[in-house]
Design an enzyme around this catalytic site. Structure first.
Site, PDB file in Angstrom:
ATOM      1  N   PRO A 208       0.840  -1.204   0.000  1.00  0.00           N
ATOM      2  CA  PRO A 208       0.000   0.000   0.000  1.00  0.00           C
ATOM      3  C   PRO A 208       0.869   1.245   0.000  1.00  0.00           C
ATOM      4  CG  PRO A 208       0.028  -1.010   2.172  1.00  0.00           C
ATOM      5  CD  PRO A 208       0.756  -1.951   1.272  1.00  0.00           C
ATOM      6  N   SER A 551     -16.732 -12.308  -2.183  1.00  0.00           N
ATOM      7  CA  SER A 551     -16.223 -12.583  -0.837  1.00  0.00           C
ATOM      8  C   SER A 551     -17.177 -12.157   0.263  1.00  0.00           C
ATOM      9  CB  SER A 551     -14.872 -11.888  -0.636  1.00  0.00           C
ATOM     10  OG  SER A 551     -15.015 -10.493  -0.707  1.00  0.00           O
ATOM     11  N   LYS A 594      -7.004  -8.554   4.607  1.00  0.00           N
ATOM     12  CA  LYS A 594      -8.260  -8.529   5.358  1.00  0.00           C
ATOM     13  C   LYS A 594      -8.030  -8.808   6.839  1.00  0.00           C
ATOM     14  CE  LYS A 594     -11.182  -9.850   1.426  1.00  0.00           C
ATOM     15  NZ  LYS A 594     -12.011 -10.906   0.821  1.00  0.00           N
TER      16      LYS A 594
END
EC number: 3.4.21.53
Length: 647
Positions: A208, A551, A594
């Protein structure tokens, strides 16, 4: 007989005799006029010389018209071999031919005179330019290249050099050592191992934004140069460029990455090269990085054609140039240009590319040539550590709670440092106004004012006030390398008419999420036997967040199941996974990110598909991860006694 002759003469009318005499006089005048034209064309002296050369001088001076016409023929047609004198009846026709020839001569002379005039003008211009150039050269040799205008501009530049701003706070707070980079220990170890080897590898760094990819690469080069087994020298270059600024030019006129050739006509090659029509190669960043590292940030945004050309350079370790203007046999070509065209420019470097894109979005050929390293998202504790380290380098004191408050509003190290810098500036301004403090302390109030001015919202949502809630579940999503917790809620009412209930879902979440709703509805009937058509059910993704993917299937199923049965779901649980219409839990992507998001949000339990078990991070301290295969396992875990006790 004499009588007949006299009769014949007596019958000739006087008018025809006069006409004949007039025609002869006209011919004489025409011939004289033609000689006059030739005299003006060649000049009197040159006409006499020309007539003498062509054996026409005696004929020209004869009193007989036939001789003079023959002289005209010899002079005009430049043929001294003409001997036959023209007959009287042919003279007018011959004179017409001579007139046409003289007209052509006059026209040619006019064109030649105009051309000669233009040539003379151009020669005069060139002569004046040449004189001016010599004059400038003499002045340069005597006084140098400077004049009043150039000296004025030089003085302006010198004045600009005297004005300097201090370093930016971000530059001051940037990590200088490997130990100062927080939260990337495993990635840094992998990065150093690839560079400190005697055979360093090209590297792709995923992660990120704002987690230290660029800083880590820059520091890693310095560390590698200290290693005895590394091929990098202490002064090895580190060339940094943003991939979003690199674009492929199909005309091949400019290429800052690989280099290009400036032709001598259109692209402003050096004057001495342009004057001799010699193209000049311009070296690119790949040659500038020779012997060091070429760091391309956002390498996934580069033009695909440019990426392929970069791959060729990685293979050859050289850049080759070509130009239609290059002549290998030209003796005026300098040695360095000849060497560049014939041997190419060296480009032996290590490529480090950084990207926020997922691996499958990167050029497969580029990935096959690079080793891949993943930088991890930052958790709040790591953001707090980054803020504290930046405060030490900035030589400021933080009030209790400042670092923790910053960690609530961002997961990016760069953003956290920027918030600290803004609060520091505000503290300096406050100190100047109060004039009561002798040291800089960044307070919570300073930071809160910055947060309000920047219109920021907490990145990590606040924990709910209740431990259990009906019809609400925490789903997990991922965008790039950043995970997030998505609240999914559902309500169920008995339909006004049995068998005519409706199932609604907010459209902003995406089409695949709608499919997950219908899959969950099918599984619900399969598991509980409940007929959904007897209920009006509304499913909502809180905040309108996009969960356009499969998902969210398990989370949507749990929200609907809880809303219909009235069974509450614990608030400290987060789930991810696709659900099939047969109740199987299918694998999904982004499980690593996640789980990071779940830890940031304060979750203590996470459900993931069994086939994603290998994607779970090695360090899951404070978090219990369940890997499930079927929906029955999910129901047993979520609504079982162990979960109730844990909550």
């Amino acid at each position: 007989m004499l009588k007949k002759l006299l009769q014949k003469l007596m019958i000739i009318p006087n008018s025809k005799l006069h006409e004949k005499l007039a025609n002869e006089e006209a011919v004489r005048r025409q011939v004289t006029a033609l000689f006059g034209v030739l005299s003006s064309l060649y000049g009197a002296d040159k006409l006499v010389l020309r007539a003498g050369r062509l054996d026409a001088l005696t004929l020209m001076r004869s009193s007989h018209i036939e001789d003079r016409v023959l002289a005209l023929q010899r002079i005009v047609f430049e043929n001294p071999t003409l001997e036959e004198k023209p007959k009287a009846d042919k003279i007018p026709e011959i004179l017409n031919e001579i007139e046409e020839a003289i007209a052509d001569l006059l026209a040619r002379k006019t064109v030649e005179e105009q051309l000669e005039k233009r040539v003379n003008e151009r020669v005069q211009e060139r002569h004046e330019e040449y004189i001016q150039e010599i004059r400038s050269q003499v002045l340069k040799e005597s006084n140098g290249p400077e004049n009043a205008q150039t000296l004025k501009k030089y003085a302006q530049l010198e004045k600009l050099e005297q004005t300097k701003l201090a370093k930016t706070t971000y530059e001051l707070m940037r990590p200088k050592e490997i130990r100062e980079i927080v939260g990337q220990e495993q990635a840094l170890r992998a990065l150093l191992s690839k560079l400190c080897s005697p055979y360093p590898q090209h590297i792709l760094i995923y992660g990120p934004p704002g987690v230290g990819k660029t800083t880590a690469a820059r520091i890693a080069l310095r560390e590698a140069a200290k290693h005895s087994g590394s091929p990098f020298s202490e002064d090895a270059p580190f060339v940094e460029v943003d991939g979003t600024t690199l674009r492929w030019d199909p005309r091949d006129i400019t290429n800052p990455l690989l280099g290009s050739v400036h032709d001598p006509i259109y692209q402003g090659a050096r004057r001495d090269l342009a004057d001799t029509a010699i193209p000049e190669p311009k070296l690119g960043l790949v040659t500038e990085a020779h012997g060091g590292i070429l760091f391309i940030d956002e390498i996934g945004e580069m033009d695909p054609i440019l990426q392929n050309k970069l791959l060729k350079v990685l293979e050859d370790k050289r850049v080759y140039f070509d130009s239609p203007y290059y002549d290998p046999d030209d003796p005026n070509v300098p040695k360095y240009i000849r060497k560049l065209f014939e041997e190419g420019a060296p480009a032996d470097f290590i490529l480090i590319g950084a990207t926020t894109r997922a691996p499958h979005e990167i050029n497969p050929a580029l990935r096959s040539r690079c080793t891949e390293i993943f930088f991890e998202p930052l958790v709040p504790a790591q953001v707090e550590k980054i803020v504290q380290g930046a405060a030490e380098r900035l030589h400021v004191q933080l009030e209790d709670g400042v670092a923790k408050l910053i960690a609530q509003y961002t997961i990016e190290g760069r953003k956290a440092v920027n918030l600290l810098a803004d609060a520091h500036s505000l503290a300096l301004y406050r100190l100047k106004e109060e004039r009561g403090e002798d040291r800089i302390v960044v307070g919570v109030k300073d930071l809160e004012e910055v947060i309000r001015a920047s219109r920021l919202h907490p990145y990590v949502p606040q924990e709910p006030s209740v431990r259990f809630e009906v019809g609400r579940v925490n789903g997990l999503g991922v965008s790039g390398f950043i995970g997030s917790v998505i609240e999914i809620e559902a309500v169920a009412f008995h339909a006004t008419e049995k068998g005519k209930g409706r199932l609604r879902f907010n459209d902003t979440a995406g089409s695949m999420a709608k499919d997950s709703v219908f899959n969950a509805a099918a599984v619900l009937k399969l598991v509980s036997g409940v007929e959904l058509s007897d209920y009006d059910i509304h499913v909502n993704a809180v905040g309108g967040g996009r969960i356009d993917g499969p998902s969210a299937g398990v989370a949507i199923f749990l929200a609907i199941y809880s809303a219909i049965t009235g069974k509450p779901i614990p608030h400290n649980l987060a789930v991810t996974g696709e659900i099939s219409i047969q109740g199987k839990i299918k694998p999904v992507g982004g499980v690593f990110e996640k789980i990071f998001a779940a830890r940031q949000a304060g979750m203590t339990h996470v459900l993931v598909p069994f086939e994603n078990k290998r994607d779970v991070p090695a360090d899951t301290s404070g978090l219990e991860v369940f890997a499930v295969k079927e929906i029955e396992e999910v129901l047993q875990i979520v609504f079982g006694e162990s979960m109730v006790q844990a909550s």
